[in-house]
Design an enzyme around this catalytic site. Structure first.
Site, PDB file in Angstrom:
ATOM      1  N   PRO A  28       0.835  -1.200   0.000  1.00  0.00           N
ATOM      2  CA  PRO A  28       0.000   0.000   0.000  1.00  0.00           C
ATOM      3  C   PRO A  28       0.869   1.250   0.000  1.00  0.00           C
ATOM      4  CG  PRO A  28      -0.005  -1.046   2.154  1.00  0.00           C
ATOM      5  CD  PRO A  28       0.676  -1.993   1.229  1.00  0.00           C
ATOM      6  N   GLU A  29       0.450   2.271  -0.711  1.00  0.00           N
ATOM      7  CA  GLU A  29       1.193   3.519  -0.778  1.00  0.00           C
ATOM      8  C   GLU A  29       0.446   4.582   0.013  1.00  0.00           C
ATOM      9  OE1 GLU A  29       2.479   4.429  -4.772  1.00  0.00           O
ATOM     10  OE2 GLU A  29       2.707   2.314  -5.269  1.00  0.00           O
ATOM     11  N   LYS A  37       4.204   6.260   4.538  1.00  0.00           N
ATOM     12  CA  LYS A  37       3.400   5.045   4.617  1.00  0.00           C
ATOM     13  C   LYS A  37       3.338   4.495   6.045  1.00  0.00           C
ATOM     14  CE  LYS A  37       5.364   3.844   0.130  1.00  0.00           C
ATOM     15  NZ  LYS A  37       6.111   2.828  -0.629  1.00  0.00           N
ATOM     16  N   ARG A  45      11.309  -4.430 -10.471  1.00  0.00           N
ATOM     17  CA  ARG A  45       9.871  -4.206 -10.606  1.00  0.00           C
ATOM     18  C   ARG A  45       9.609  -3.688 -12.022  1.00  0.00           C
ATOM     19  NH1 ARG A  45       9.230  -0.022  -5.793  1.00  0.00           N
ATOM     20  NH2 ARG A  45      11.069  -1.093  -5.045  1.00  0.00           N
TER      21      ARG A  45
END
Length: 326
Positions: free
Chosen positions: A2-3, A61, A309
């Site tokens: 999650p960002e 975060k 990524r």
């Protein structure tokens, strides 16, 4: 992972339901989810029970809940033999990891399959009585930590009642673009002395926090900049444009409840966000670039490997620089 928008959605939901309420009891169903609390289950529980949640705060975060003890803490660990008045300010810190969820639910709701920790809260009219930490993959967790003064004297992070204190584990984290105390001048000064690519600094939480892979790609697309653009040659106007784009895209994501690609990313009510429908770059490999299409150009979103990524760019309106750096 999650960002910032996803964590901020959770923070706002928690602030609504838990601020000002007392933790009456704690059940640790899986000790692996409190492994970061090195003093063990008894100390973890003892530092939470009979404490009131003062606020819910986010820095990048990172998410934590400052606590105030209403009775002396029942602990045989780090704070043993200290009077309650002498105890350092503490907070319950949450690390969501890849699949962690903080859910507000009533006792009659059946336990989730991956329920790890349950906090019962003092009753309040119309409010759920339990805060549940659910984590399928067990990369996240909860732990009690100390609060320390912020290095710059400003608020520790986004909260309802900002105080100049920050969870110790988050003290190295820079401010994020949505933080009122974020300094663009400090950000620009830091990136100009680095010989690296632009996306690398956007992902560096010590330079600017809260931006992960998804929103970095979206901000770069909106700013019409390639991720390999060298930071030491970046013009001030270009740097400002990408920071403004990051603010804009994350604000848009907040309005949509965050970005959810599966059932693992939900708010405190268990609802998924729907910003994934509005992504312009991330996950759109092989699809026409919306900006280029509107201008009658033939740009197609391209996926490339980046730092183990993926990065998504349009080769037409985000051309790769000749002197690019990864």
């Amino acid at each position: 992972m999650p960002e910032l928008p996803e964590v901020e959605v959770v923070r706002r939901g928690l602030a609504r339901w838990v601020r000002g309420r007392t933790i009456t009891s704690v059940d640790v169903l899986d000790p692996r989810s409190i492994r970061r609390h090195t003093l063990g289950t008894e100390d973890f529980v003892g530092n939470l029970e009979n404490c009131t949640v003062l606020d819910v705060v986010r820095r990048g975060k990172f998410l934590w809940m400052p606590l105030q003890a209403e009775e002396p803490r029942r602990t045989g660990g780090a704070f043993e033999a200290m009077s309650n008045e002498a105890l350092p300010a503490v907070a319950l810190m949450a690390h969501l990891g890849m699949s962690g969820q903080l859910l507000m639910q009533d006792p009659d709701v059946p336990d989730e399959r991956h329920l790890k920790v349950r906090l019962r809260l003092s009753r309040s009219d119309g409010m759920p009585e339990q805060l549940r930490f659910v984590d399928q993959r067990i990369f996240g967790g909860l732990f009690v930590t100390s609060l320390i003064p912020t290095p710059d004297g400003g608020p520790g992070g986004q909260g309802e009642t900002p105080l100049p204190e920050i969870a110790e584990e988050a003290s190295h984290i820079a401010r994020d673009p949505l933080d009122p105390h974020f300094s663009f001048d400090d950000f620009y000064r830091k990136i100009k002395v680095r010989k690296t690519g632009l996306k690398r600094v956007l992902l560096d939480q010590g330079v600017i926090s809260g931006i992960g892979n998804i929103y970095a790609d979206e901000a770069l697309w909106r700013a019409r900049l390639h991720y390999a653009k060298p930071t030491d040659t970046l013009k001030r106007a270009d740097a400002l444009r990408v920071v403004d784009a990051a603010k804009e895209v994350m604000s848009d994501a907040l309005s949509a409840g965050g970005t959810s690609f599966d059932s693992l990313y939900v708010n405190v009510n268990g609802d998924s966000g729907y910003f994934a429908r509005s992504l312009d770059a991330y996950g759109r490999a092989g699809e026409p670039c919306r900006r280029c299409s509107a201008l009658g150009l033939s740009g197609v979103i391209r996926r490339e490997q980046f730092m183990n990524r993926s990065s998504y760019t349009c080769p037409v309106c985000q051309p790769k620089p000749r002197n690019g750096r990864w």
